[in-house]
Structures are given as structure tokens and as C-alpha cells.
Design a protein around this motif. Structure first.
Motif, PDB file in Angstrom:
ATOM      1  N   ALA A 129      17.371  13.926 -46.639  1.00 50.12           N
ATOM      2  CA  ALA A 129      17.441  12.706 -45.827  1.00 50.12           C
ATOM      3  C   ALA A 129      16.185  11.838 -45.982  1.00 50.12           C
ATOM      4  CB  ALA A 129      17.689  13.075 -44.366  1.00 50.12           C
ATOM      5  N   PRO A 130      14.968  12.347 -45.754  1.00 49.99           N
ATOM      6  CA  PRO A 130      13.784  11.497 -45.966  1.00 49.99           C
ATOM      7  C   PRO A 130      13.593  11.125 -47.438  1.00 49.99           C
ATOM      8  CG  PRO A 130      13.113  13.754 -45.503  1.00 49.99           C
ATOM      9  CD  PRO A 130      14.590  13.663 -45.215  1.00 49.99           C
ATOM     10  N   ALA A 131      14.085  11.978 -48.367  1.00 47.55           N
ATOM     11  CA  ALA A 131      13.992  11.624 -49.782  1.00 47.55           C
ATOM     12  C   ALA A 131      14.820  10.379 -50.078  1.00 47.55           C
ATOM     13  CB  ALA A 131      14.458  12.798 -50.645  1.00 47.55           C
ATOM     14  N   LEU A 132      15.993  10.275 -49.437  1.00 47.84           N
ATOM     15  CA  LEU A 132      16.814   9.075 -49.635  1.00 47.84           C
ATOM     16  C   LEU A 132      16.187   7.856 -48.972  1.00 47.84           C
ATOM     17  CD1 LEU A 132      20.443  10.480 -49.213  1.00 47.84           C
ATOM     18  CD2 LEU A 132      19.200   9.954 -51.315  1.00 47.84           C
ATOM     19  N   VAL A 133      15.535   8.076 -47.837  1.00 50.56           N
ATOM     20  CA  VAL A 133      14.819   6.961 -47.202  1.00 50.56           C
ATOM     21  C   VAL A 133      13.708   6.470 -48.133  1.00 50.56           C
ATOM     22  CG1 VAL A 133      13.348   6.289 -45.258  1.00 50.56           C
ATOM     23  CG2 VAL A 133      15.380   7.708 -44.868  1.00 50.56           C
ATOM     24  N   ALA A 134      12.990   7.379 -48.743  1.00 50.57           N
ATOM     25  CA  ALA A 134      11.937   7.007 -49.693  1.00 50.57           C
ATOM     26  C   ALA A 134      12.526   6.265 -50.891  1.00 50.57           C
ATOM     27  CB  ALA A 134      11.192   8.254 -50.151  1.00 50.57           C
ATOM     28  N   ASP A 144       4.854   1.385 -48.097  1.00 52.08           N
ATOM     29  CA  ASP A 144       4.373   2.138 -46.933  1.00 52.08           C
ATOM     30  C   ASP A 144       5.458   3.061 -46.400  1.00 52.08           C
ATOM     31  OD1 ASP A 144       1.968   0.868 -47.157  1.00 52.08           O
ATOM     32  OD2 ASP A 144       2.437  -0.684 -45.667  1.00 52.08           O
ATOM     33  N   LEU A 145       6.659   2.512 -46.229  1.00 48.50           N
ATOM     34  CA  LEU A 145       7.777   3.332 -45.738  1.00 48.50           C
ATOM     35  C   LEU A 145       8.125   4.412 -46.755  1.00 48.50           C
ATOM     36  CD1 LEU A 145      10.014   3.915 -43.705  1.00 48.50           C
ATOM     37  CD2 LEU A 145      11.424   2.164 -44.856  1.00 48.50           C
ATOM     38  N   ALA A 146       8.085   4.062 -48.030  1.00 54.47           N
ATOM     39  CA  ALA A 146       8.391   5.053 -49.072  1.00 54.47           C
ATOM     40  C   ALA A 146       7.402   6.202 -49.034  1.00 54.47           C
ATOM     41  CB  ALA A 146       8.384   4.385 -50.445  1.00 54.47           C
ATOM     42  N   GLY A 147       6.112   5.885 -48.825  1.00 46.77           N
ATOM     43  CA  GLY A 147       5.102   6.938 -48.764  1.00 46.77           C
ATOM     44  C   GLY A 147       5.301   7.862 -47.582  1.00 46.77           C
ATOM     45  N   LYS A 148       5.607   7.284 -46.403  1.00 51.17           N
ATOM     46  CA  LYS A 148       5.826   8.115 -45.220  1.00 51.17           C
ATOM     47  C   LYS A 148       7.051   9.013 -45.399  1.00 51.17           C
ATOM     48  CE  LYS A 148       3.800   4.792 -41.941  1.00 51.17           C
ATOM     49  NZ  LYS A 148       4.061   3.917 -40.769  1.00 51.17           N
ATOM     50  N   ALA A 149       8.137   8.423 -45.901  1.00 51.29           N
ATOM     51  CA  ALA A 149       9.361   9.207 -46.088  1.00 51.29           C
ATOM     52  C   ALA A 149       9.158  10.291 -47.145  1.00 51.29           C
ATOM     53  CB  ALA A 149      10.504   8.281 -46.492  1.00 51.29           C
ATOM     54  N   LEU A 150       8.422   9.934 -48.202  1.00 45.40           N
ATOM     55  CA  LEU A 150       8.165  10.921 -49.255  1.00 45.40           C
ATOM     56  C   LEU A 150       7.329  12.085 -48.727  1.00 45.40           C
ATOM     57  CD1 LEU A 150       8.540  11.603 -52.216  1.00 45.40           C
ATOM     58  CD2 LEU A 150       6.488  10.280 -52.729  1.00 45.40           C
ATOM     59  N   ALA A 151       6.331  11.783 -47.904  1.00 44.14           N
ATOM     60  CA  ALA A 151       5.511  12.849 -47.324  1.00 44.14           C
ATOM     61  C   ALA A 151       6.359  13.777 -46.467  1.00 44.14           C
ATOM     62  CB  ALA A 151       4.378  12.235 -46.498  1.00 44.14           C
ATOM     63  N   GLU A 152       7.323  13.209 -45.713  1.00 41.65           N
ATOM     64  CA  GLU A 152       8.192  14.041 -44.876  1.00 41.65           C
ATOM     65  C   GLU A 152       9.124  14.905 -45.734  1.00 41.65           C
ATOM     66  OE1 GLU A 152      10.042  15.834 -41.643  1.00 41.65           O
ATOM     67  OE2 GLU A 152       8.118  14.782 -41.861  1.00 41.65           O
ATOM     68  N   ALA A 153       9.652  14.334 -46.817  1.00 40.86           N
ATOM     69  CA  ALA A 153      10.525  15.100 -47.701  1.00 40.86           C
ATOM     70  C   ALA A 153       9.765  16.250 -48.343  1.00 40.86           C
ATOM     71  CB  ALA A 153      11.114  14.188 -48.771  1.00 40.86           C
ATOM     72  N   ILE A 154       8.512  15.982 -48.760  1.00 43.25           N
ATOM     73  CA  ILE A 154       7.686  17.040 -49.354  1.00 43.25           C
ATOM     74  C   ILE A 154       7.384  18.121 -48.330  1.00 43.25           C
ATOM     75  CG2 ILE A 154       5.385  17.516 -50.274  1.00 43.25           C
ATOM     76  CD1 ILE A 154       5.535  14.848 -51.742  1.00 43.25           C
ATOM     77  N   ARG A 155       7.158  17.718 -47.099  1.00 46.17           N
ATOM     78  CA  ARG A 155       6.886  18.704 -46.051  1.00 46.17           C
ATOM     79  C   ARG A 155       8.090  19.619 -45.827  1.00 46.17           C
ATOM     80  NH1 ARG A 155       7.832  19.758 -40.941  1.00 46.17           N
ATOM     81  NH2 ARG A 155       9.232  17.970 -40.738  1.00 46.17           N
ATOM     82  N   ARG A 156       9.271  19.043 -45.904  1.00 41.01           N
ATOM     83  CA  ARG A 156      10.470  19.836 -45.647  1.00 41.01           C
ATOM     84  C   ARG A 156      10.810  20.764 -46.825  1.00 41.01           C
ATOM     85  NH1 ARG A 156      14.730  15.756 -42.478  1.00 41.01           N
ATOM     86  NH2 ARG A 156      13.334  15.264 -40.731  1.00 41.01           N
ATOM     87  N   ASP A 157      10.690  20.274 -48.037  1.00 40.01           N
ATOM     88  CA  ASP A 157      10.963  21.101 -49.219  1.00 40.01           C
ATOM     89  C   ASP A 157      10.281  20.463 -50.411  1.00 40.01           C
ATOM     90  OD1 ASP A 157      12.045  22.556 -51.399  1.00 40.01           O
ATOM     91  OD2 ASP A 157      13.789  23.094 -50.193  1.00 40.01           O
TER      92      ASP A 157
END
Length: 574
Positions: A129-134, A144-157
Motif C-alpha cells: 500500500a505505501p509502495a503504491l502511494v510512493a 516529499d510524499l514519495a519519500g515518506k511513503a517509500l520510508a513506510e514501505a521499507i519499514r513494513r518490508d
């Protein structure tokens, strides 16, 4: 004097009539005893048939119940998967949809943003989900939004996210970014503990998705993994055992009793003989399985976008670790259904396949899973070819070990049991000795049966008493003693006649038994000869597996890379 003679004549007539009646009654009793004996034999045969039918019914009932339970359980598991992880499917479909819509510029920015944000709210905890947002933010120039979403996707997996964006960068023809993401992905990998999604990376390599530089980089990494694993103590033995288990998972479970009915009925060795034929058939199964992998062309995707989309679909559609317990149960239920309710057979197959569902496996186990269990490891035909070619030496060694163990398990002696008689044969060439032994066994049983049917003490006592009465009555013409003596002698004669008749029946029964037993023995020996030939024919296919493996190499089964002309992903319309 005349009066006494009249009385004696009257008494003698009455006694004679009585003796005739007794004789008639004895004949009736004899016929009834014979009838009871025949009915007892029929009853025993019917009881034996009924017992076999009852056991077959119980076995069929258990299989039907296991089958019904597996079908019911499978439906419940799938419902639970749909309830707990059904929204994952929506996220997975959206991933490819965003890419394809961006290619043809048919989606507005606000539509894309809304769709990805809604998925982010619904798919709590899911890495995609956050990977698609990124991805959406990247396409809409929102760093900025891409970086935040990417950080969340990396945190999850981190691993799946890194591989996901490596494929996306390859799709966008950005080789440097692709290599960066792959370096990140490789940096997290331990060749002894790889996640199942690594098969997607191998799939990309085998499918020719990566450009020359990245493909060379991946090949070096894979060669490094193999070299690292090869340095471990016991690696060769481990690989041989691992592939031995993988090959055994293809072991057929056919019942050859229809072809060899007499051995199935009369040989206690039949289960081992049936396994022997299945083991020899395994060579043909393995040969045909590998031939099916390597026969025919693999048509690559028409262009790079389609090729990467296929890999992205595989990456996002492969079930996640939290789904694994339910997927295991679902697979076991499916195997029970395929085995028609035989849980034992299904469990054996499941134990051999379960490594394909392990969360973390070594790189070599991953190759084994990809080659032998593509339905559970989600590997493509190209990956299967690459995995088999990379592991060909270990497969060949394992097959040789398996062949040796199967040949060692072949029964050298075949036991035959016919109506209490036991004999053994090697190749069915000792028919004369076995026939003589069987005939002696039947003759011995006949003599034992004849010995049990004889006159008893009362019969011989009646003979002595009867002779005594006759001898005592003859001088004085005492008709009463004569009549009693005659009665005893007639009873003795009737009993002796019955014993003779019973002996005659036993002789006939055992003559028939001898004929039928010898015929069954001859049929068993003929089937042993045919079975040995059948095994030799099937076993002769073993070298063909090694010849097939010798003719392949990993370089042959890496598809040519797609056109490396730069392609720019279109942006959604505003």
C-alpha cells in the motif's frame, strides 16, 4: 408251542420293521449331517467374503469421510483467506493497473492520488500500500510524499520493497536506479535464509528482463551464493539428500494389482513388490518431468513493459508470510482431495513438498522448490529450466543415489502363501520344487482331515456287542438277542458307511484343492517372471535421466535481454 412260535414271528416282524425304520432314520440323519456340513462350508465362505466386504466398506467409508472433511476444510480456509486477506488482492490488482494506466495516460492525477490513499487506509500493515502511494507520488512529481511513503514501505518490508522498485526502475529504463535497488536487496540477503520472493529475482534473470550490466551483476551474486554455500561442510551430501527428497516427491503411488492379481492375493511380499515397480517407474516420471520442462520454446514477453509487469504481478501476488499457515492447511487439504481421501499418502507428499512453503530457505533449496514445485513456489518455466541447469550435477548425483537405494530395496525372494502353505521363489524358476512341496502340504492336510473322520469307541463297542448278541442268540434261536445284535451291527455298518462316504468327499475336496492350489502357484510364478521383466524394463530408463541432465548448462537457459532502447513512462494527465 405253536402259540409261542406265532408270538415270536410277530415280535420278529415288529423288530424288523423297527430296524428298518431306524435305518431309514439314520439315512435321513446322515443326509442332514451332510447338508449341514455343506451349509457350514458355504456359511464359512460367505462369512469370509462378508468380512472382506466389511473391511473394504470401512476403508472406503474412512476415505470418503476424510475426503469430505478435506473439501469442507478447504472451503473454510479459503473463506478465511478471503476474509482476512481479501483486500490484498485489490491492492495487487491496483499495482499493475496504475502502471498500465500511466503508460497510456488515461488517469488523472487526483484519481491516482485518491485510489492510492484509499488503499493506504484499507490495507493497514501491508507493504504494497505505501509502495503504491510512493509510486503515485513519483509519477505526480511529489518527492516529499514519495519519500515518506517509500520510508513506510521499507519499514513494513524492506526486501520486497527493494525488489519491487528495482523492477519498476528496470521498467522505466533506469539501469542505475535499478542497480541501486538491487544492491540494497542483495545486501539484505543471506544465501542460507532467503525469502520466497527471491524466486522473482531468479525469474527476472532467467527471463532476460535485466540489461547486460545488471544481468552480469545478478549472475555474479548468484555465483557468489553458490560458492559460499559450497564451502560449507557437508554441502554436497546435503544437496544430494535435498534433491533425493525432491525427486521422491514425484514417486507414483499406483496399484499394480490389476496386472498381477495372483501375487497381490497370494504373496505377503506384494506391498514391497508394488513399491518396487513404483520406484522403477519413478525414472520415467522424472525423465518425462524434466523433458516437459525443457521441451518446447518459451515465448518471452513482447516487450520490456510486459515482461516486467509479469514479474511485478508475481511479486505482489505471491502470498505473504502471515498467510502462510492457512496456505499450508489449504495445500494439505488439496493433497488429501487429490489422494481421494487417503490422508497417509497425502501427508507423505505434503512432507516432501512443505519445504516449498517455508518462509526462509537456502538459495539451493529455493532452486529445488522452483524446479520441482512450481505450483507452490510460483516459478515460471524459464526459472525451472535455469534452476535445473544450475543444479544439474547435484540432481544427477541424487538420482544415482536414489536409483541405488531403490535397487537395494528390491525383494530378492518373493514369498507365496496358498491356503496355509508357504514358499519362496527368486525369479519363478523353481516351479517343480514348489509344486512338490505344495502337493505334499495338501496331501498332509488331507491325511490329517481323513484321520479326524473315523469310527469311535461306541461304534466298535456296538460291533462287539452285536456279535456277542448274535452268537448268544443263535444256539437257542433267541430272536430278541438276534434282533439286538442285528441292530448293533446295522448301526456299526451305517456309521462305517458314513465314514467311507466322508472319506470319499474329503478325497474329492482335497483333489480339487490340490489342482486349484497348483494352478494358483503356477500363475504366481508366471507373474513373478513377468514382474522381474517389467522391473528391468522400467529400471533401464534410469540412465536416460543422467543423459538428459548432461546435455544442459545454465548459459543455455537465460533468455536474451529485451531491447534496451530508453523508454520513458508517461505521466498521468492533470
Amino acid at each position: 408251542m405253536s402259540t409261542e412260535r406265532i408270538i415270536h414271528l410277530a415280535d420278529l416282524s415288529f423288530i424288523q420293521n423297527s430296524l428298518q425304520g431306524v435305518r431309514s432314520d439314520l439315512k435321513v440323519v446322515h443326509d442332514q449331517v451332510d447338508g449341514v456340513g455343506q451349509e457350514l462350508s458355504v456359511t464359512r465362505a460367505e462369512l469370509a467374503t462378508l468380512w472382506q466386504e466389511f473391511k473394504a466398506f470401512v476403508s472406503a467409508d474412512l476415505l470418503a469421510k476424510e475426503l469430505h472433511l478435506a473439501e469442507t476444510r478447504q472451503v473454510k480456509i479459503r473463506q478465511e483467506l478471503d476474509t482476512r486477506f481479501g483486500y490484498y488482492g485489490e491492492v495487487r490488482r491496483l499495482a499493475t493497473g496504475i502502471l498500465q494506466a500511466a503508460d497510456i495516460s488515461l488517469v488523472r492525477q487526483d484519481t491516482l492520488t485518491t485510489a492510492t490513499e484509499e488503499i493506504m487506509l484499507e490495507a493497514a500493515g501491508y507493504w504494497l500500500a505505501p509502495a503504491l502511494v510512493a509510486l503515485g507520488a513519483w509519477l505526480n512529481d511529489k518527492p516529499d510524499l514519495a519519500g515518506k511513503a517509500l520510508a513506510e514501505a521499507i519499514r513494513r518490508d524492506d526486501e520486497k520493497t527493494s525488489l519491487f522498485f528495482a523492477l519498476l526502475c528496470r521498467r522505466a529504463q533506469r539501469p542505475e536506479a535499478c542497480r541501486t535497488w538491487l544492491d540494497r536487496y542483495f545486501g539484505q540477503q543471506d544465501p542460507l535464509q532467503l525469502d520466497r520472493q527471491t524466486v522473482v529475482l531468479v525469474d527476472a534473470l532467467a527471463s532476460g528482463v535485466f540489461g547486460p550490466d545488471v544481468r552480469s551483476h545478478c549472475s555474479l551474486r548468484i555465483e557468489g551464493w553458490v560458492d559460499e554455500l559450497s564451502q560449507r561442510v557437508g554441502f554436497i551430501d546435503e544437496q544430494r539428500q535435498q534433491w533425493n527428497d525432491a525427486l521422491c516427491s514425484k514417486m507414483p503411488t499406483a496399484d499394480h494389482g490389476l496386472r498381477y492379481p495372483h501375487l497381490k492375493q497370494y504373496s505377503p511380499t506384494w506391498p514391497a513388490l508394488n513399491d518396487m515397480l513404483n520406484g522403477a517407474t519413478l525414472h520415467v516420471v522424472i525423465r518425462d518431468y524434466f523433458r516437459a520442462i525443457f521441451d518446447g520454446p518459451i515465448v518471452p514477453a513482447a516487450n520490456l513493459l510486459a515482461a516486467v509487469d509479469q514479474l511485478l504481478n508475481k511479486l505482489v501476488s505471491n502470498f505473504d508470510d502471515e498467510e502462510l499457515p492457512l496456505r499450508r492447511d489449504e495445500r494439505l487439504c488439496q493433497l488429501i482431495i487429490e489422494a481421494a481421501g487417503d490422508r497417509k499418502v497425502a501427508s507423505q507428499r505434503y512432507e516432501l513438498e512443505c519445504k516449498a512453503l517455508d518462509e526462509n530457505v537456502s538459495f539451493m533449496q529455493l532452486l529445488t522448490n522452483a524446479a520441482m514445485h512450481p505450483e507452490t513456489s510460483h516459478s515460471s518455466r524459464a526459472t525451472q529450466r535455469y534452476a535445473v541447469s544450475l543444479s544439474r550435477h547435484w540432481i544427477k548425483d541424487a538420482h544415482q543415489d536414489l536409483t541405488a537405494s531403490l535397487r537395494a530395496a528390491v525383494p530378492q525372494q518373493v514369498a507365496i502363501g496358498i491356503d496355509g502353505w508357504q514358499g519362496v521363489t527368486g525369479n519363478g524358476d523353481n516351479e517343480a520344487a514348489l509344486s512338490e512341496s505344495l502337493a505334499q502340504h495338501v496331501e498332509q492336510r488331507k491325511q490329517q482331515a481323513l484321520a479326524t473322520v473315523k469310527l469311535g469307541f461306541m461304534h466298535w463297542a456296538a460291533l462287539v456287542i452285536g456279535i456277542g448278541f448274535v452268537l448268544f442268540g443263535l444256539p437257542s434261536l433267541n430272536f430278541l438277542f438276534l434282533a439286538l445284535g442285528a441292530g448293533c451291527l446295522i448301526w456299526f455298518g451305517t456309521a462305517r458307511y458314513q465314514v467311507a462316504q466322508r472319506h470319499k468327499q474329503i478325497e474329492q475336496d482335497y483333489a480339487r484343492l490340490k489342482t486349484e492350489s497348483l494352478q494358483a502357484l503356477a500363475a504366481c510364478l508366471a507373474e513373478v517372471v513377468e514382474l522381474r521383466r517389467d522391473f528391468a524394463r522400467r529400471d533401464s530408463m534410469a540412465p536416460e535421466v543422467g543423459e538428459l541432465l548432461d546435455g544442459i548448462s545454465p548459459e543455455q537457459y537465460v533468455l536474451a535481454p529485451h531491447d534496451t532502447t530508453r523508454q520513458v513512462m508517461a505521466r498521468p494527465v492533470a
